[in-house]
Design a protein around this motif. Structure first.
Motif, PDB file in Angstrom:
ATOM      1  N   SER A   1      -5.640  16.438   5.109  1.00  5.78           N
ATOM      2  CA  SER A   1      -6.281  16.925   3.873  1.00  5.78           C
ATOM      3  C   SER A   1      -5.940  16.042   2.674  1.00  5.78           C
ATOM      4  CB  SER A   1      -5.861  18.370   3.584  1.00  5.78           C
ATOM      5  OG  SER A   1      -4.478  18.397   3.325  1.00  5.78           O
ATOM      6  N   MET A   2      -5.152  14.978   2.915  1.00  7.82           N
ATOM      7  CA  MET A   2      -4.758  14.109   1.786  1.00  7.82           C
ATOM      8  C   MET A   2      -5.924  13.466   1.031  1.00  7.82           C
ATOM      9  SD  MET A   2      -1.306  12.015   2.603  1.00  7.82           S
ATOM     10  CE  MET A   2      -1.283  11.205   0.997  1.00  7.82           C
ATOM     11  N   PRO A   3      -6.982  13.003   1.730  1.00  3.05           N
ATOM     12  CA  PRO A   3      -8.026  12.266   0.995  1.00  3.05           C
ATOM     13  C   PRO A   3      -8.559  13.016  -0.227  1.00  3.05           C
ATOM     14  CG  PRO A   3      -8.360  11.980   3.333  1.00  3.05           C
ATOM     15  CD  PRO A   3      -7.235  12.977   3.178  1.00  3.05           C
TER      16      PRO A   3
ATOM     17  N   GLN B   1      -4.034  13.137  -9.160  1.00  2.00           N
ATOM     18  CA  GLN B   1      -3.546  14.494  -8.838  1.00  2.00           C
ATOM     19  C   GLN B   1      -2.169  14.449  -8.187  1.00  2.00           C
ATOM     20  OE1 GLN B   1      -6.687  17.040  -6.871  1.00  2.00           O
ATOM     21  NE2 GLN B   1      -7.659  15.052  -6.644  1.00  2.00           N
ATOM     22  N   ILE B   2      -1.702  13.260  -7.834  1.00  3.30           N
ATOM     23  CA  ILE B   2      -0.408  13.141  -7.137  1.00  3.30           C
ATOM     24  C   ILE B   2       0.695  12.676  -8.097  1.00  3.30           C
ATOM     25  CG2 ILE B   2       0.803  11.899  -5.284  1.00  3.30           C
ATOM     26  CD1 ILE B   2      -1.794  12.043  -3.671  1.00  3.30           C
ATOM     27  N   VAL B   3       0.361  11.690  -8.930  1.00  4.94           N
ATOM     28  CA  VAL B   3       1.331  11.232  -9.952  1.00  4.94           C
ATOM     29  C   VAL B   3       0.673  11.453 -11.318  1.00  4.94           C
ATOM     30  CG1 VAL B   3       2.748   9.318 -10.760  1.00  4.94           C
ATOM     31  CG2 VAL B   3       2.141   9.458  -8.329  1.00  4.94           C
TER      32      VAL B   3
ATOM     33  N   GLY C   1       3.376  -2.277  -6.168  1.00  2.92           N
ATOM     34  CA  GLY C   1       3.478  -1.235  -5.162  1.00  2.92           C
ATOM     35  C   GLY C   1       2.664  -0.016  -5.540  1.00  2.92           C
ATOM     36  N   HIS C   2       1.800   0.385  -4.591  1.00  2.00           N
ATOM     37  CA  HIS C   2       1.009   1.601  -4.796  1.00  2.00           C
ATOM     38  C   HIS C   2       1.769   2.794  -4.256  1.00  2.00           C
ATOM     39  CE1 HIS C   2      -2.050   4.497  -3.020  1.00  2.00           C
ATOM     40  NE2 HIS C   2      -2.140   4.666  -4.323  1.00  2.00           N
ATOM     41  N   SER C   3       2.050   3.762  -5.083  1.00  2.00           N
ATOM     42  CA  SER C   3       2.669   5.019  -4.679  1.00  2.00           C
ATOM     43  C   SER C   3       3.899   4.757  -3.807  1.00  2.00           C
ATOM     44  CB  SER C   3       1.620   5.901  -3.999  1.00  2.00           C
ATOM     45  OG  SER C   3       2.006   7.246  -4.139  1.00  2.00           O
ATOM     46  N   MET C   4       3.874   5.076  -2.499  1.00  2.08           N
ATOM     47  CA  MET C   4       5.048   4.784  -1.664  1.00  2.08           C
ATOM     48  C   MET C   4       5.388   3.294  -1.674  1.00  2.08           C
ATOM     49  SD  MET C   4       5.318   4.891   2.421  1.00  2.08           S
ATOM     50  CE  MET C   4       4.261   3.454   2.454  1.00  2.08           C
ATOM     51  N   GLY C   5       4.365   2.431  -1.762  1.00  8.08           N
ATOM     52  CA  GLY C   5       4.627   0.991  -1.859  1.00  8.08           C
ATOM     53  C   GLY C   5       5.436   0.663  -3.112  1.00  8.08           C
TER      54      GLY C   5
ATOM     55  N   GLU D   1      12.921  20.655  -3.880  1.00  7.45           N
ATOM     56  CA  GLU D   1      11.871  21.369  -3.103  1.00  7.45           C
ATOM     57  C   GLU D   1      10.956  20.378  -2.391  1.00  7.45           C
ATOM     58  OE1 GLU D   1      10.839  21.661  -6.958  1.00  7.45           O
ATOM     59  OE2 GLU D   1      12.995  21.738  -6.603  1.00  7.45           O
ATOM     60  N   LYS D   2      10.662  19.276  -3.085  1.00 11.15           N
ATOM     61  CA  LYS D   2       9.775  18.264  -2.500  1.00 11.15           C
ATOM     62  C   LYS D   2      10.462  17.620  -1.280  1.00 11.15           C
ATOM     63  CE  LYS D   2       6.382  15.223  -2.439  1.00 11.15           C
ATOM     64  NZ  LYS D   2       5.019  15.547  -2.142  1.00 11.15           N
ATOM     65  N   ARG D   3      11.765  17.365  -1.448  1.00  9.49           N
ATOM     66  CA  ARG D   3      12.520  16.740  -0.352  1.00  9.49           C
ATOM     67  C   ARG D   3      12.521  17.674   0.859  1.00  9.49           C
ATOM     68  NH1 ARG D   3      17.729  16.221   1.699  1.00  9.49           N
ATOM     69  NH2 ARG D   3      17.980  14.117   2.541  1.00  9.49           N
TER      70      ARG D   3
ATOM     71  N   HIS E   1       0.824  -1.219   0.000  1.00 12.11           N
ATOM     72  CA  HIS E   1       0.000   0.000   0.000  1.00 12.11           C
ATOM     73  C   HIS E   1       0.859   1.270   0.000  1.00 12.11           C
ATOM     74  CE1 HIS E   1       1.154   0.767   4.148  1.00 12.11           C
ATOM     75  NE2 HIS E   1       1.071  -0.532   4.328  1.00 12.11           N
ATOM     76  N   GLY E   2       0.203   2.387  -0.299  1.00 14.71           N
ATOM     77  CA  GLY E   2       0.872   3.696  -0.252  1.00 14.71           C
ATOM     78  C   GLY E   2       0.784   4.344   1.125  1.00 14.71           C
ATOM     79  N   TYR E   3       1.227   5.569   1.169  1.00 16.60           N
ATOM     80  CA  TYR E   3       1.354   6.366   2.404  1.00 16.60           C
ATOM     81  C   TYR E   3       0.117   7.223   2.609  1.00 16.60           C
ATOM     82  CZ  TYR E   3       2.877  10.710   4.740  1.00 16.60           C
ATOM     83  OH  TYR E   3       2.968  11.810   5.534  1.00 16.60           O
ATOM     84  N   PRO E   4      -0.372   7.402   3.780  1.00 14.70           N
ATOM     85  CA  PRO E   4      -0.150   6.683   5.037  1.00 14.70           C
ATOM     86  C   PRO E   4      -1.326   5.731   5.255  1.00 14.70           C
ATOM     87  CG  PRO E   4      -1.070   8.868   5.486  1.00 14.70           C
ATOM     88  CD  PRO E   4      -1.230   8.602   4.014  1.00 14.70           C
TER      89      PRO E   4
HETATM   90  C1  MLT Z   1       1.607   7.931  -1.537  1.00 13.28           C
HETATM   91  O1  MLT Z   1       0.451   7.989  -1.969  1.00 13.28           O
HETATM   92  O2  MLT Z   1       2.108   6.862  -1.148  1.00 13.28           O
HETATM   93  C2  MLT Z   1       2.401   9.206  -1.422  1.00 13.28           C
HETATM   94  O3  MLT Z   1       1.651  10.281  -1.860  1.00 13.28           O
HETATM   95  C3  MLT Z   1       3.671   9.111  -2.151  1.00 13.28           C
HETATM   96  C4  MLT Z   1       4.513  10.348  -2.040  1.00 13.28           C
HETATM   97  O4  MLT Z   1       4.231  11.218  -1.204  1.00 13.28           O
HETATM   98  O5  MLT Z   1       5.479  10.439  -2.804  1.00 13.28           O
END
Ligand code: MLT
Length: 255
Positions: free
Chosen positions: A143-145, A203-205, A85-89, A120-122, A20-23
Motif C-alpha cells: 500500500s506504500m505507493p 505524506q511521509i516526510v 539520498g532519497h528518504s532511506m538513501g 513507536e516507529k521503531r 534511492h529510497g525504500y523499497p
Molecule cells: C523511504 O521512502 O525510503 C522510507 O519511507 C523511509 C522510512 O521508512 O523512513
C-alpha cells in the motif's frame, strides 16, 4: 561484510551518486539522466537488498550499507563524490558522512530526514520485520505507493518496483532503519556543502519538519518542489535536476 552493488553510470566529470529510497531501486532517478549527464558523472547504484543488488540475510546496518557504497566507489576509481539520498538513501548518505566524511564533496537529502525513529516507529518497524518474515511482502508494503505520491503514474511506476522487492532485503533494511542514530547535529555540522530537496505535499516526510532543519543550517539551502510528494525526482524531474545542477555548480565554484 560488504556487498558488490549493481550500478549504472552516465556522463563524465564531478561524480554525483544518488541513492534511492525504500523499497525502490536506481530507476527512480532515470528521468534526471539527460540533464545531469551533460555536467557530471552520475552514479546510480541499487542498495543491498534492493533492485539488482544482492539481498544478503539481514539484519543490515546503515554502516554496512555505507560500506557497500564505499566499496563501489573504490571499484569505480572514485575518490570523492557528491552524495544525494532519497528518504532511506538519505539515511545511508548520513552514515557516509558519519563514517567516511573524506569521501564526500557535498551532501543533499531528497525527501529525507535527519532524525532517528521515534520509539513507536521503531517498534512498528520491528513488528513489520516479523510480519514480513511470516507473511512475505504484505499489505503494509504494497500500500506504500499511495503514500509516495498523489500522481497516478508515479504510483504505478513505484508499484512495479515494489512488487519485485525482496522479502529478505526488506527485512534486512527495516532493521537498519530502525537502528539508525539521530543525525541532526551531524548534518548541521557538515563542513561540505549541504542542501535539502523536499516535496511540499510529502505524506511521509512533512515539509514543516524539513523547513525547521533548513532554518538551522549554516547556509540554509532548501529547495521546495510544489506539486510533489515523496517522489519529487519522478513527479517534477526537471526541477530536481536543476536543483542538483545548481548544487554541483556551487561545489565546483567553491572547491
Ligand atoms: C523511504 O521512502 O525510503 C522510507 O519511507 C523511509 C522510512 O521508512 O523512513
Amino acid at each position: 561484510m560488504t556487498t558488490k552493488l549493481y550500478v549504472e553510470e552516465f556522463g563524465n566529470g564531478l561524480p554525483i551518486t544518488l541513492l534511492h529510497g525504500y523499497p525502490l531501486d536506481h530507476s527512480i532517478w532515470m528521468e534526471l539522466v539527460p540533464q545531469i549527464e551533460k555536467e557530471a558523472r552520475l552514479i546510480l547504484p541499487d542498495l543491498r537488498g534492493h533492485g539488482k543488488s544482492p539481498a544478503l540475510q539481514g539484519p543490515y546496518s546503515m554502516l554496512e550499507m555505507a560500506e557497500d557504497v564505499v566499496g563501489m566507489w573504490d571499484s569505480l576509481g572514485v575518490e570523492k563524490s557528491v552524495i544525494g539520498g532519497h528518504s532511506m538513501g538519505g539515511y545511508v548518505a548520513l552514515a557516509l558522512a558519519r563514517y567516511f566524511p573524506e569521501r564526500l564533496a557535498g551532501l543533499t537529502l531528497v525527501a529525507s530526514r535527519t532524525n532517528a525513529d521515534a520509539p513507536e516507529k521503531r517498534k512498528a518497524r520491528l513488528e513489520s520485520i516479523e510480519d514480513v518474515r511470516k507473511n512475505g511482502i504484505g499489505d503494509a508494503i504494497l500500500s506504500m505507493p499511495e503514500k509516495l505520491s498523489y500522481n497516478n503514474s508515479v504510483q504505478k511506476f513505484c508499484r512495479e518496483i515494489i512488487l519485485d522487492a525482496s522479502q529478505v532485503g526488506v527485512m534486512g533494511v527495516l532493521a537498519a532503519m530502525a537502528d539508525r542514530p539521530d543525525s541532526l547535529d551531524l548534518f548541521l555540522g557538515l563542513e561540505i556543502p549541504s542542501m535539502i530537496i523536499a516535496g511540499q505535499n510529502d505524506q511521509i516526510v512533512p515539509i514543516e519538519s524539513l523547513r525547521s532543519v533548513a532554518q538551522k543550517m549554516k547556509r540554509p539551502w532548501l529547495v521546495e518542489i510544489s506539486n510533489a510528494g515523496h517522489m519529487p525526482m519522478l513527479e517534477e524531474p526537471k526541477e530536481v535536476a536543476s536543483a542538483l545542477l545548481a548544487f554541483i555548480q556551487f561545489i565546483k565554484e567553491n572547491n
